[in-house]
Write a protein that holds these residues in place. Structure first.
Motif, mmCIF file in Angstrom:
data_model
loop_
_atom_site.group_PDB
_atom_site.id
_atom_site.type_symbol
_atom_site.label_atom_id
_atom_site.label_comp_id
_atom_site.label_asym_id
_atom_site.label_seq_id
_atom_site.Cartn_x
_atom_site.Cartn_y
_atom_site.Cartn_z
ATOM 1 N N THR A 56 39.367 44.433 37.323
ATOM 2 C CA THR A 56 40.520 44.028 36.514
ATOM 3 C C THR A 56 41.038 45.199 35.691
ATOM 4 O OG1 THR A 56 39.575 41.825 36.367
ATOM 5 C CG2 THR A 56 41.265 42.374 34.740
ATOM 6 N N ASN A 81 38.611 36.674 47.852
ATOM 7 C CA ASN A 81 37.473 35.989 47.225
ATOM 8 C C ASN A 81 37.489 34.493 47.512
ATOM 9 O OD1 ASN A 81 39.828 35.906 45.500
ATOM 10 N ND2 ASN A 81 38.552 34.934 43.952
ATOM 11 N N ASP A 95 42.508 46.339 46.301
ATOM 12 C CA ASP A 95 41.538 45.629 45.464
ATOM 13 C C ASP A 95 40.279 45.417 46.311
ATOM 14 O OD1 ASP A 95 39.964 43.699 44.298
ATOM 15 O OD2 ASP A 95 41.593 42.324 43.824
ATOM 16 N N GLN A 109 35.855 42.377 46.524
ATOM 17 C CA GLN A 109 34.993 41.629 47.451
ATOM 18 C C GLN A 109 34.571 42.455 48.654
ATOM 19 O OE1 GLN A 109 33.707 38.672 46.854
ATOM 20 N NE2 GLN A 109 34.892 38.313 44.999
ATOM 21 N N SER A 131 34.108 46.463 41.407
ATOM 22 C CA SER A 131 33.234 46.145 40.268
ATOM 23 C C SER A 131 31.772 46.276 40.669
ATOM 24 C CB SER A 131 33.444 44.691 39.825
ATOM 25 O OG SER A 131 34.780 44.461 39.470
ATOM 26 N N HIS A 169 29.236 44.600 39.374
ATOM 27 C CA HIS A 169 28.438 43.359 39.327
ATOM 28 C C HIS A 169 28.484 42.548 40.610
ATOM 29 C CE1 HIS A 169 31.687 40.277 38.688
ATOM 30 N NE2 HIS A 169 32.357 41.346 38.312
ATOM 31 N N LYS A 170 29.425 42.882 41.501
ATOM 32 C CA LYS A 170 29.475 42.156 42.781
ATOM 33 C C LYS A 170 28.633 42.868 43.839
ATOM 34 C CE LYS A 170 33.962 40.205 41.711
ATOM 35 N NZ LYS A 170 33.892 38.794 41.346
HETATM 36 N N1 PLP Z 1 39.839 40.809 42.709
HETATM 37 C C1 PLP Z 1 39.095 39.993 43.452
HETATM 38 C C2 PLP Z 1 39.410 39.802 44.890
HETATM 39 C C3 PLP Z 1 38.000 39.338 42.886
HETATM 40 O O1 PLP Z 1 37.240 38.535 43.630
HETATM 41 C C4 PLP Z 1 37.715 39.545 41.515
HETATM 42 C C5 PLP Z 1 36.622 38.811 40.873
HETATM 43 O O2 PLP Z 1 36.195 37.781 41.322
HETATM 44 C C6 PLP Z 1 38.517 40.424 40.798
HETATM 45 C C7 PLP Z 1 39.568 41.035 41.417
HETATM 46 C C8 PLP Z 1 38.246 40.712 39.357
HETATM 47 O O3 PLP Z 1 37.020 41.365 39.239
HETATM 48 P P1 PLP Z 1 36.346 41.604 37.810
HETATM 49 O O4 PLP Z 1 36.310 40.260 37.162
HETATM 50 O O5 PLP Z 1 34.997 42.142 38.128
HETATM 51 O O6 PLP Z 1 37.210 42.556 37.074
#
Ligand code: PLP
Length: 414
Positions: free
Chosen positions: A103, A183, A208, A211, A231, A233-234
């Motif tokens: 984000t 996602n 992005d 995922q 990110s 954490h994923k």
């Molecule tokens: N984009 C996608 C496709 C996501 O699945 C997510 C989180 O689920 C995000 C962006 C945002 O990620 P974060 O909350 O780690 O910033």
């Protein structure tokens, strides 16, 4: 865990499970079945240990100190940058900026490149399957600048309509910002083609990778994307850390994001000289401990091998798809040919939230709702779905447990 369970032919899932302490816990007297991996993945002991080690042994602020602890912390932090660079095959460490997550990476591009380059009448293209974090920053920017947001439509299977995308592209298109893997649906988008088409009209492309980065091999040079965000954490790493990749020439020409310590070379009241890349975009004390432990997560994935992980997850996705499709009244939402291990579904006469509660009573963690993708839910005329998303430590037996839970819920609620 059942002793008779069959091992995946390529990955020793039980050896992997032993490395995730949380998988031993019970939820409401049942063994935890964690199928909410697309929201966040669980952390292996090695990642937890790396965090504890940092705070118990060499906690210090980085880049400024000359004492031993500061030097050790700085070296470990910078090793994480190299690990992230290698993970996505960026050509240089200067192209890797640490953020709070996907984000923040998208917001950074909107606030810097976007503010500098988007004018009234310009067009930004996103797709119908974006996460809110890849919609709202562009809406805000469009509002501010008088620019226009355009949307690539999708078909019933949840695949982008590329012909429509080509028609949307014009010399007015300044940016294309699309998700690599959805996602909510699991769809893997043909991003290389999307990037090439955008570049042919002179547009810049952001991918992005929130995922995709955990499931697919990422090569930002081969993709030739201008920006790529994901990110930690994923990918089995800590929360609060993300990677923002930008091509060096763009990062050099873009204005700064936040002002503060670390992002400067020299400050006086007349003028500030900004720091070199990537520090120009990293104002203030970063999330040092989590960033260091993020490297441990990347090493963990690398040591097992993405190919092995992918095969295992594909097996889980195929098995779950086959099993779920047999359940009365259940409809899978998102049947793209290329998918990551995410399966979203609705069941006749059952609200996803009720289903989520019933499954939780059996120890099964799934996600219910709009998955931060309300325009996508609108496209399918549904308020939300139930989503099971699989990681390297999930098993076929856990899918069987989900199927039993769903059968009981259908009997009770439908
Ligand atoms: N984009 C996608 C496709 C996501 O699945 C997510 C989180 O689920 C995000 C962006 C945002 O990620 P974060 O909350 O780690 O910033």
């Amino acid at each position: 865990m059942m002793k008779t369970a069959i091992k995946s032919n390529t990955l020793d899932v039980y050896a992997i499970r032993r490395q995730f302490p949380i998988l031993n816990r019970k939820v409401k007297d049942n063994a935890l079945v964690y199928f909410d991996n697309a929201a966040t993945s669980q952390k292996p002991q090695a990642v937890i240990d790396a965090l504890v080690h940092y705070y118990s042994y060499y906690n210090a602020n980085i880049h400024r100190g000359i004492h031993t602890l500061a030097e050790e912390a700085t070296a470990a932090f910078e090793e994480s940058r190299t690990a992230a660079q290698q993970f996505i095959n960026a050509s240089s460490r200067e192209e890797i900026v640490f953020t709070r997550g996907t984000t923040e990476g998208i917001n950074l591009v909107a606030a810097t490149w976007g503010r500098q380059n988007i004018k009234a009448g310009d067009e930004i293209i996103v797709s119908n399957m974006e996460h809110h974090s890849n919609i709202v920053p562009w809406q805000v920017l469009c509002e501010e600048k008088g620019a226009i947001l355009k949307v690539i439509p999708i078909n019933e299977d949840g695949e982008l309509l590329l012909d429509d995308y080509e028609k949307l592209l014009s010399t007015n298109t300044k940016l294309v910002s699309v998700v690599h893997a959805s996602n909510a649906l699991g769809t893997v988008n043909p991003v290389k083609k999307i990037i090439d088409l955008a570049h042919a009209t002179g547009a810049v492309v952001l991918i992005d990778g929130a995922q995709s980065s955990v499931h697919l091999d990422i090569d930002v040079q081969a993709l030739n994307c201008d920006f790529f965000v994901f990110s930690s954490h994923k990918i089995y790493g800590p929360t609060g850390v993300g990677v923002f990749f930008g091509k060096k020439n763009l990062l050099e020409s873009m204005p700064v994001y936040q002002g503060g310590g670390e992002m400067i070379k020299e400050v006086n009241f007349e003028k500030t000289i900004f720091n070199d890349l990537p520090y120009k975009y990293e104002a203030g004390t970063p999330n040092i401990g989590d960033t260091i432990a993020f490297k441990t997560a990347l090493d963990f994935v690398k040591n097992i091998g993405k190919e092995k992980i992918r095969k295992h997850e594909e097996m889980l996705l195929d098995y779950a798809t086959e099993q779920l499709e047999n359940l009365p009244g259940l409809k899978i939402v998102g049947k793209a040919k290329e998918k990551v291990s995410v399966i979203s579904f609705v069941i006749d006469k059952i609200h996803p939230q009720d289903l989520g509660i019933l499954l939780d009573n059996r120890g099964i963690a799934v996600r219910t709702g709009h998955h931060c993708a309300q325009p996508l839910m609108d496209r399918f005329c549904i308020p939300g779905t139930t989503r099971a998303s699989f990681a390297m430590y999930n098993t076929k037996e856990e899918i069987d447990t989900l199927v039993v839970g769903l059968e009981k819920a259908i009997k009770m609620l439908a």
